[in-house]
Design a protein around this motif. Structure first.
Motif, PDB file in Angstrom:
ATOM      1  N   LEU A 191       0.731  -0.987   0.087  1.00 14.49           N
ATOM      2  CA  LEU A 191       0.427   0.314   0.257  1.00 14.49           C
ATOM      3  C   LEU A 191       1.009   1.330   0.473  1.00 14.49           C
ATOM      4  N   ASP A 192       2.066   1.086   0.537  1.00 17.36           N
ATOM      5  CA  ASP A 192       2.812   2.419   1.501  1.00 17.36           C
ATOM      6  C   ASP A 192       4.010   1.601   0.326  1.00 17.36           C
ATOM      7  N   ASP A 198       1.200   5.888  -2.696  1.00 17.91           N
ATOM      8  CA  ASP A 198       1.473   4.255  -3.239  1.00 17.91           C
ATOM      9  C   ASP A 198       2.449   4.447  -4.210  1.00 17.91           C
ATOM     10  N   PHE A 226     -10.274  -2.805  -1.240  1.00 14.16           N
ATOM     11  CA  PHE A 226      -8.798  -2.731  -1.748  1.00 14.16           C
ATOM     12  C   PHE A 226      -7.922  -3.172  -2.461  1.00 14.16           C
ATOM     13  N   ARG A 228      -6.275  -2.601  -6.082  1.00 12.21           N
ATOM     14  CA  ARG A 228      -6.025  -1.623  -6.970  1.00 12.21           C
ATOM     15  C   ARG A 228      -6.701  -2.232  -9.112  1.00 12.21           C
ATOM     16  N   ARG A 581      -7.524   6.443   0.258  1.00  5.27           N
ATOM     17  CA  ARG A 581      -6.787   5.352   0.054  1.00  5.27           C
ATOM     18  C   ARG A 581      -7.489   4.061   1.176  1.00  5.27           C
ATOM     19  N   ARG A 583      -8.456   0.807   3.812  1.00  2.00           N
ATOM     20  CA  ARG A 583      -7.353   0.656   4.469  1.00  2.00           C
ATOM     21  C   ARG A 583      -7.555  -0.521   5.599  1.00  2.00           C
TER      22      ARG A 583
END
Ligand code: ZN
Length: 664
Positions: A191-192, A198, A226, A228, A581, A583
């Motif tokens: 996610l990070d 991102d 979640f 993408r 986003r 999470r």
């Protein structure tokens, strides 16, 4: 990397960039489409296809339109593939990559979820692509004189450069501009990345220089809200592949149709499993029965139909494809039916793991988390009255999780069996100041050592080894934990630290830590193992929902204190929005304690350390033979009293403890 290498790399990148920018202004793009190029130049090797030989789009006719959107002449900027496994998604990506290198060179980047995956795919996918076609081999070979130009993650070719990166490294993602960007398995991207946000956004930022940019984003989907790839597909023109019914000619998308009159249907054998020969597709228009051998002609006549034609001015095209379209000889309808049956059987036991895999990889759809249903009171009610400290039938090795608090240690002992069936065998709360060294009076560490060395018996009467113990160093007394771990690592006790960043593996890569203790400093004295707390908690909560003893089941005992049940179920999975986003985050209600859950996480990480999650039948049989021979042969009552350990068995236990070594 040496300074000279850096300069060479920068040099190569800027030459490729200048050449591509020049071509963008001066030269028209090539006329050849990706499909034309692939049919003329590609040979599929044994690793890429079960049927090696020249690439033929007729084998997977649905690939033509998506890959031709990636042709240099196409006005489409982004292609989104939300595809099932075994539908030749990777072949399509390699076709687009090969065509770009062969006909329209420029700076190109491929991003895979991690560096490890990127390196593996570079060797197993990209290298064969570059060598199999004489055209590409010539372009790449021209650069062979400069060895450094071709490494696993960097390939120079005539007029361009290919950068291969892992989404878990921000440094690799931001570099010089790229014209073509391939983002593969985006739902597995972190996610990070390194606190910079991102990773797919970081990579996309590199494309701004180019007007004629191209992007391929592909993945099998994962969790609803979640995913993408689902978000990207929803923002596209949302195409599905419509094929004609061989009987009535009605065009329709193939759907699994579990709750619909049309879709995949079969007869059930006694016991409910599907009869393989009876599996057929029921036409949505007229209920015609379609057999799988019709698939070849149906696929050949198929067309992509957009639900939102003209979305994003036609610049972003999205294509959804489930496993029912997999060509004859790959994934059969019969296999899909039996996988569904197996998933439903598991759901009956309360285990949704197989269903999730089925929905993601076969239907190419996201899976909706059912929320946390593990209930403290249900768990207590169902728990039998097992004696603490005794390992039950079906479980053969133990791991321990230790939590360090300001005034005490808490140790939880878990036993493991096939399919990660597990039992909370015992727990010990050891009061005392963890700042006291093990040799000092009243040190809880000395008591922990004694507890770890107390024999644990299986119902068979044989001792069960603790194959690994993980001790949390993230909270209080970090240095004290390092000192203890350093002194006991030969007994497979390790320091660990929870990371609450989402999407981390249950067990990460260890780092070396310095140990400093009362003025003494030892460089790289101990290894620290990072634990993906969120992933581990999701695993544990999933298992707590399993309702029947067997694979995945969690055995608890009524003899455990009530607070253990309360702590195990103390956290809730909630959706939080961070920088726009969604999470999933685990939260603990204020004032609640959760040492039992934390220790379950560490014990699970210790099990992963030993590799219990990957053990095969042979490994289990070995341990079963060692600790449980008697009882597995002749079932005994579960709550027979614990016998004292005779000295001979203690010796054997020490031996077993040593045999448990040699991990990792
Ligand atoms: Zn029909």
């Amino acid at each position: 990397m040496l300074m000279s290498d850096v300069i060479e790399r920068i040099d190569a990148e800027s030459v490729a960039l200048a050449a591509a920018l020049y071509r963008e202004v001066m030269a028209p793009p090539p006329r050849q489409t990706v499909t034309e190029w692939a049919e003329a130049n590609r040979r599929l090797g044994g690793t890429e296809s079960a049927e090696p030989g020249p690439y033929r789009v007729a084998r997977t006719p649905y690939a033509r339109e998506p890959q031709d959107c990636m042709s240099a002449r196409s006005p489409v900027e982004e292609v989104v593939l939300m595809w099932a496994a075994q539908t030749s998604k990777t072949t399509l990506l390699l076709n687009c990559l090969g065509a770009a290198i062969g006909t329209n060179p420029g700076p190109i980047m491929i991003v895979w979820p991690t560096n490890t995956v990127a390196k593996r795919n570079s060797r197993q996918r990209v290298a064969p692509l570059l060598s199999e076609s004489p055209q590409l081999a010539g372009k790449v070979r021209a650069n062979r004189s400069r060895d450094k130009a071709n490494t696993t993650l960097l390939k120079e070719f005539e007029g361009g450069i290919l950068v291969i990166a892992g989404a878990n490294s921000a440094a690799d993602l931001r570099s010089t501009p790229v014209r073509d960007l391939f983002l593969d398995e985006v739902d597995n991207f972190p996610l990070d990345v390194d606190g910079e946000g991102d990773p797919s956004k970081l990579a996309e930022a590199r494309q701004t220089t180019f007007a004629r940019k191209k992007r391929l984003r592909s993945s099998t989907p994962t969790t609803k809200d979640f995913s993408r790839i689902e978000a990207a597909f929803d923002g596209s023109d949302r195409c599905r592949f419509h094929v004609p019914c061989p009987h009535c000619g009605a065009f329709q998308p193939l759907e699994f149709g579990a709750d619909k009159p049309h879709g995949l249907k079969w007869d059930k054998a006694e016991g409910g499993s599907p009869v393989p020969t009876s599996v057929r597709y029921v036409c949505a228009a007229h209920g015609c029965e379609i057999r799988e051998h019709h698939k070849r002609t149906m696929l050949a006549a198929g067309v992509w139909v957009a639900a939102m034609p003209g979305a994003q001015a036609g610049k972003v095209r999205g294509f959804h494809l489930n496993g029912l379209y997999s060509p004859l000889g790959w994934l059969s309808w019969g296999t899909i039916a039996s996988e569904w049956y197996a998933a439903m059987q598991a759901v009956g036991r309360g285990d949704v793991t197989l269903l999730r895999v089925f929905v993601n990889t076969r239907l190419a759809e996201t899976f909706e988390e059912q929320g946390d249903k593990a209930n403290e009171h249900d768990l207590r009610r169902r728990a039998p009255n097992l004696p603490l400290g005794q390992v039950q039938r079906g479980m053969f090795v133990c791991t321990m999780g230790v939590d360090v608090q300001g005034d005490r240690l808490e140790a939880y002992l878990w036993a493991w069996g096939r399919g990660l069936e597990r039992q909370l065998v015992d727990r010990q709360v050891i009061y005392g100041d963890p700042a006291l060294a093990e040799s000092e009076e009243g040190s809880p560490w000395a008591a922990l050592t004694e507890y770890r060395k107390t024999p644990i018996l299986h119902v068979s009467g044989l001792p069960v080894p603790i194959v690994a113990a993980f001790c949390d160093s993230g909270g209080h007394h970090t240095q004290a934990v390092y000192v203890y771990a350093r002194a006991h690592q030969h007994e497979h006790l390790y320091a660990c630290k929870g990371s609450s960043i989402g999407g981390r593996a249950i067990l990460g890569k260890p780092t070396d830590q310095d140990v400093s203790w009362r003025g003494q400093k030892i460089k790289r004295g101990v290894k620290l193992w990072p634990v993906g707390t969120d992933t581990a908690k999701a695993e544990i909560y999933g298992r707590l929902r399993v309702a029947e003893a067997g694979p995945g089941y969690v055995h608890l005992s009524k003899q455990l204190p009530a607070e253990v049940f309360e702590q195990l179920t103390s956290e809730r999975l909630v959706t939080r929005y961070i920088k726009g986003r969604a999470r999933l985050q685990w939260v603990k209600p204020a004032g609640k304690r959760n040492e039992a859950l934390d220790c379950a996480v560490y014990a699970l990480a210790a099990a992963h350390f030993v590799g219990i999650d990957r053990w095969r039948e042979g490994d289990w049989a070995k341990w079963e033979k060692r600790v449980a021979v008697k009882v597995e042969a002749t079932p005994a009552p579960a709550d027979e009293p614990v016998k004292p350990t005779p000295p001979a068995q203690r010796r054997r236990m020490r031996k077993v403890g040593r045999l448990a070594g040699g991990v990792r």
